[in-house]
Design a protein around this motif. Structure first.
Motif, PDB file in Angstrom:
ATOM      1  N   ASP A 138       0.840  -1.178   0.000  1.00 45.51           N
ATOM      2  CA  ASP A 138       0.000   0.000   0.000  1.00 45.51           C
ATOM      3  C   ASP A 138       0.884   1.239   0.000  1.00 45.51           C
ATOM      4  OD1 ASP A 138       0.134   1.226   2.957  1.00 45.51           O
ATOM      5  OD2 ASP A 138       0.101  -0.965   3.118  1.00 45.51           O
ATOM      6  N   ALA A 139       0.319   2.377  -0.388  1.00 42.17           N
ATOM      7  CA  ALA A 139       1.098   3.594  -0.599  1.00 42.17           C
ATOM      8  C   ALA A 139       1.826   4.052   0.659  1.00 42.17           C
ATOM      9  CB  ALA A 139       0.194   4.713  -1.117  1.00 42.17           C
ATOM     10  N   GLU A 140       1.175   3.940   1.806  1.00 43.63           N
ATOM     11  CA  GLU A 140       1.813   4.404   3.042  1.00 43.63           C
ATOM     12  C   GLU A 140       3.013   3.533   3.412  1.00 43.63           C
ATOM     13  OE1 GLU A 140       0.711   5.449   7.717  1.00 43.63           O
ATOM     14  OE2 GLU A 140      -0.857   4.782   6.332  1.00 43.63           O
ATOM     15  N   THR A 141       2.859   2.221   3.284  1.00 42.74           N
ATOM     16  CA  THR A 141       3.974   1.320   3.581  1.00 42.74           C
ATOM     17  C   THR A 141       5.117   1.537   2.603  1.00 42.74           C
ATOM     18  OG1 THR A 141       2.481  -0.351   4.498  1.00 42.74           O
ATOM     19  CG2 THR A 141       4.666  -1.097   3.804  1.00 42.74           C
ATOM     20  N   ALA A 142       4.786   1.709   1.334  1.00 43.87           N
ATOM     21  CA  ALA A 142       5.817   1.935   0.327  1.00 43.87           C
ATOM     22  C   ALA A 142       6.608   3.201   0.625  1.00 43.87           C
ATOM     23  CB  ALA A 142       5.182   2.024  -1.061  1.00 43.87           C
ATOM     24  N   GLU A 143       5.937   4.240   1.090  1.00 38.37           N
ATOM     25  CA  GLU A 143       6.625   5.493   1.413  1.00 38.37           C
ATOM     26  C   GLU A 143       7.514   5.336   2.643  1.00 38.37           C
ATOM     27  OE1 GLU A 143       4.540   9.191   2.895  1.00 38.37           O
ATOM     28  OE2 GLU A 143       5.100   9.858   0.880  1.00 38.37           O
ATOM     29  N   LEU A 144       7.051   4.587   3.625  1.00 37.65           N
ATOM     30  CA  LEU A 144       7.876   4.328   4.802  1.00 37.65           C
ATOM     31  C   LEU A 144       9.162   3.615   4.404  1.00 37.65           C
ATOM     32  CD1 LEU A 144       5.164   3.144   7.366  1.00 37.65           C
ATOM     33  CD2 LEU A 144       6.512   5.242   7.509  1.00 37.65           C
ATOM     34  N   ILE A 145       9.038   2.628   3.560  1.00 41.16           N
ATOM     35  CA  ILE A 145      10.211   1.870   3.128  1.00 41.16           C
ATOM     36  C   ILE A 145      11.120   2.725   2.261  1.00 41.16           C
ATOM     37  CG2 ILE A 145      10.979  -0.085   1.723  1.00 41.16           C
ATOM     38  CD1 ILE A 145       8.434  -1.558   2.629  1.00 41.16           C
ATOM     39  N   ALA A 146      10.534   3.492   1.384  1.00 42.18           N
ATOM     40  CA  ALA A 146      11.327   4.270   0.429  1.00 42.18           C
ATOM     41  C   ALA A 146      12.221   5.300   1.096  1.00 42.18           C
ATOM     42  CB  ALA A 146      10.401   4.957  -0.578  1.00 42.18           C
ATOM     43  N   TRP A 147      11.701   5.967   2.159  1.00 39.19           N
ATOM     44  CA  TRP A 147      12.537   7.015   2.757  1.00 39.19           C
ATOM     45  C   TRP A 147      12.198   7.399   4.191  1.00 39.19           C
ATOM     46  CZ3 TRP A 147      10.779  12.032   4.046  1.00 39.19           C
ATOM     47  CH2 TRP A 147       9.472  12.337   3.633  1.00 39.19           C
ATOM     48  N   ARG A 148      10.940   7.348   4.574  1.00 39.10           N
ATOM     49  CA  ARG A 148      10.579   7.880   5.888  1.00 39.10           C
ATOM     50  C   ARG A 148      11.250   7.121   7.033  1.00 39.10           C
ATOM     51  NH1 ARG A 148       7.020  11.899   6.142  1.00 39.10           N
ATOM     52  NH2 ARG A 148       5.653  12.284   4.355  1.00 39.10           N
ATOM     53  N   ASN A 149      11.312   5.796   6.947  1.00 41.33           N
ATOM     54  CA  ASN A 149      11.943   5.037   8.024  1.00 41.33           C
ATOM     55  C   ASN A 149      13.436   5.340   8.115  1.00 41.33           C
ATOM     56  OD1 ASN A 149       9.502   3.815   8.663  1.00 41.33           O
ATOM     57  ND2 ASN A 149       9.905   1.985   7.440  1.00 41.33           N
ATOM     58  N   ALA A 150      14.071   5.544   6.977  1.00 38.44           N
ATOM     59  CA  ALA A 150      15.501   5.873   6.973  1.00 38.44           C
ATOM     60  C   ALA A 150      15.751   7.234   7.598  1.00 38.44           C
ATOM     61  CB  ALA A 150      16.044   5.835   5.550  1.00 38.44           C
ATOM     62  N   VAL A 151      14.899   8.193   7.292  1.00 36.32           N
ATOM     63  CA  VAL A 151      15.042   9.524   7.885  1.00 36.32           C
ATOM     64  C   VAL A 151      14.989   9.437   9.395  1.00 36.32           C
ATOM     65  CG1 VAL A 151      13.861  11.744   8.199  1.00 36.32           C
ATOM     66  CG2 VAL A 151      14.239  10.840   5.899  1.00 36.32           C
ATOM     67  N   ARG A 152      14.064   8.645   9.904  1.00 33.99           N
ATOM     68  CA  ARG A 152      13.907   8.512  11.357  1.00 33.99           C
ATOM     69  C   ARG A 152      15.098   7.761  11.973  1.00 33.99           C
ATOM     70  NH1 ARG A 152       9.601   5.898  11.136  1.00 33.99           N
ATOM     71  NH2 ARG A 152       8.244   7.724  10.939  1.00 33.99           N
ATOM     72  N   LEU A 153      15.502   6.681  11.352  1.00 37.46           N
ATOM     73  CA  LEU A 153      16.587   5.861  11.906  1.00 37.46           C
ATOM     74  C   LEU A 153      17.902   6.619  11.950  1.00 37.46           C
ATOM     75  CD1 LEU A 153      17.772   3.176  12.927  1.00 37.46           C
ATOM     76  CD2 LEU A 153      18.021   2.484  10.528  1.00 37.46           C
ATOM     77  N   PHE A 154      18.211   7.331  10.874  1.00 36.13           N
ATOM     78  CA  PHE A 154      19.496   8.022  10.771  1.00 36.13           C
ATOM     79  C   PHE A 154      19.417   9.485  11.216  1.00 36.13           C
ATOM     80  CE2 PHE A 154      20.040   4.474   7.823  1.00 36.13           C
ATOM     81  CZ  PHE A 154      21.303   4.027   8.164  1.00 36.13           C
ATOM     82  N   ASP A 155      18.229   9.905  11.660  1.00 37.43           N
ATOM     83  CA  ASP A 155      18.029  11.273  12.121  1.00 37.43           C
ATOM     84  C   ASP A 155      18.479  12.279  11.060  1.00 37.43           C
ATOM     85  OD1 ASP A 155      17.229  13.281  13.874  1.00 37.43           O
ATOM     86  OD2 ASP A 155      19.150  13.355  14.902  1.00 37.43           O
ATOM     87  N   LEU A 156      17.938  12.112   9.850  1.00 38.12           N
ATOM     88  CA  LEU A 156      18.317  12.952   8.721  1.00 38.12           C
ATOM     89  C   LEU A 156      17.442  14.192   8.648  1.00 38.12           C
ATOM     90  CD1 LEU A 156      18.678  10.133   6.039  1.00 38.12           C
ATOM     91  CD2 LEU A 156      20.489  11.159   7.425  1.00 38.12           C
ATOM     92  N   ASP A 157      18.024  15.276   8.268  1.00 37.64           N
ATOM     93  CA  ASP A 157      17.294  16.542   8.118  1.00 37.64           C
ATOM     94  C   ASP A 157      16.755  16.621   6.698  1.00 37.64           C
ATOM     95  OD1 ASP A 157      16.217  19.029   8.489  1.00 37.64           O
ATOM     96  OD2 ASP A 157      18.140  20.100   8.295  1.00 37.64           O
ATOM     97  N   ILE A 158      15.731  15.798   6.437  1.00 36.06           N
ATOM     98  CA  ILE A 158      15.161  15.695   5.092  1.00 36.06           C
ATOM     99  C   ILE A 158      13.642  15.691   5.210  1.00 36.06           C
ATOM    100  CG2 ILE A 158      14.854  14.190   3.082  1.00 36.06           C
ATOM    101  CD1 ILE A 158      17.658  13.156   3.545  1.00 36.06           C
ATOM    102  N   THR A 159      12.994  16.438   4.342  1.00 40.47           N
ATOM    103  CA  THR A 159      11.537  16.403   4.219  1.00 40.47           C
ATOM    104  C   THR A 159      11.187  16.213   2.763  1.00 40.47           C
ATOM    105  OG1 THR A 159      11.456  18.823   4.024  1.00 40.47           O
ATOM    106  CG2 THR A 159      11.164  17.865   6.229  1.00 40.47           C
ATOM    107  N   ALA A 160      10.007  15.693   2.499  1.00 41.83           N
ATOM    108  CA  ALA A 160       9.583  15.423   1.128  1.00 41.83           C
ATOM    109  C   ALA A 160       9.412  16.720   0.358  1.00 41.83           C
ATOM    110  CB  ALA A 160       8.275  14.641   1.133  1.00 41.83           C
TER     111      ALA A 160
END
Length: 242
Positions: A220-242
Motif C-alpha cells: 500500500d502507498a503508506e507502507t511503500a513510502e515508509l520503506i522508500a525514505w521515511r523510516n531511513a530519515v527517522r533511523l538516521f536522524d536525517l534533516d530531510i523532508t519530502a
C-alpha cells in the motif's frame, strides 16, 4: 523520494566499470540519497577505505557514508569512529561479517557492536541465512544498539521475520542477488513496517533488482513510502523532508 541505505563507492575486485556509476545510477532510478561504504574498506583495508571515502564525501551532496570497521582490528575501529563520525558526513557503521571472518556471534563482533552502540549510530551488518537470528540476539543484549540486517538474511528471510519480531531495534533491508517470489511481501506482512528500509547493494548489483522486488510486493502507498525514505530519515536522524 528514495533513500538507499545499502550502497557502495569505489571499484570492486573484478572487472567492472563503476566510474561515475553512483550518481548516474541514482539519477536513473530516482534515488535522492545513498548511504555508502567504501569497497576498499569492506574487502581489503578498512582504515584506507574509510580515509578515501571521507575525502570523496566532501565532494558529494547526495551521499553519506558508513564507517566500515573490521571487528578483528578494534584499535583501528575506535580511531576511525572518533575521526569520521563527528564530521557529519558519516551516518552509521558497516560490518561485513564474512569478509572479516567475524561471525555476528563472535566475541570480537559483539565488542565491535557495543562500540557502535556507544557511538549512537546504526550499524549495517551483513546477514545471510540464519545469521540474522544471531544479530537479533546480539542487538537485544546490547543496550542502545540499532542494527540493519543487510539482505534481511537473503534466502533466509523467514529467519529475518523471526529476528525482527524478537528485537524492536533490528531493521531489515531487502537487497539480494536473487528475487524469490513473495519474499518482500511476506516480510512486510509479518513485521512492523516502520522497521523496513530500502537498499540496493549498488554498485555491486543493479538497483533494478531491489526496485522490482519491492514493486512486485504490491505494498500500500503508506507502507511503500515508509520503506522508500521515511523510516531511513527517522533511523538516521536525517534533516530531510519530502
Amino acid at each position: 523520494m528514495i533513500i538507499d541505505v545499502h550502497a557502495h563507492w569505489g571499484p570492486w575486485f573484478f572487472t567492472m566499470d563503476v566510474a561515475g556509476a553512483n550518481l548516474a545510477t541514482m539519477d536513473r532510478y530516482g534515488i535522492a540519497l545513498s548511504i555508502v561504504s567504501a569497497t576498499e574498506a569492506v574487502i581489503y583495508d578498512a582504515p584506507a577505505g574509510n580515509r578515501a571515502l571521507a575525502e570523496w564525501l566532501a565532494t558529494s551532496e547526495r551521499h553519506l557514508g558508513y564507517v566500515t570497521i573490521n571487528p578483528r582490528r578494534q584499535a583501528d575501529a575506535e580511531r576511525d569512529l572518533r575521526e569520521y563520525l563527528p564530521t557529519g558526513r558519516f551516518a552509521g557503521v558497516k560490518i561485513h561479517t564474512d569478509y572479516t571472518r567475524s561471525p555476528v556471534s563472535s566475541p570480537q563482533t559483539r565488542e565491535a557492536l557495543a562500540m557502535v552502540a556507544e557511538a549512537g549510530v546504526p550499524a549495517l551488518v551483513h546477514t545471510w541465512g540464519a545469521t540474522v537470528l544471531d544479530l537479533a540476539e546480539v542487538c537485544e543484549s546490547t543496550p542502545g544498539l540499532r542494527v540493519i540486517a543487510g539482505h534481511m538474511g537473503a534466502d533466509g528471510y523467514p529467519y529475518a521475520i523471526e529476528a525482527a519480531n524478537a528485537c524492536d531495534r533490528l531493521y531489515l533491508e531487502p537487497c539480494y542477488s536473487h528475487a524469490p517470489a513473495g519474499r518482500v511481501s511476506r516480510v512486510a506482512a509479518a513485521v512492523d513496517r516502520t522497521r523496513l528500509l530500502f537498499g540496493t547493494d549498488s554498485t555491486l548489483i543493479d538497483p533494478a533488482s531491489a526496485f522490482g522486488a519491492v514493486a512486485a510486493a504490491g505494498l500500500d502507498a503508506e507502507t511503500a513510502e515508509l520503506i522508500a525514505w521515511r523510516n531511513a530519515v527517522r533511523l538516521f536522524d536525517l534533516d530531510i523532508t519530502a
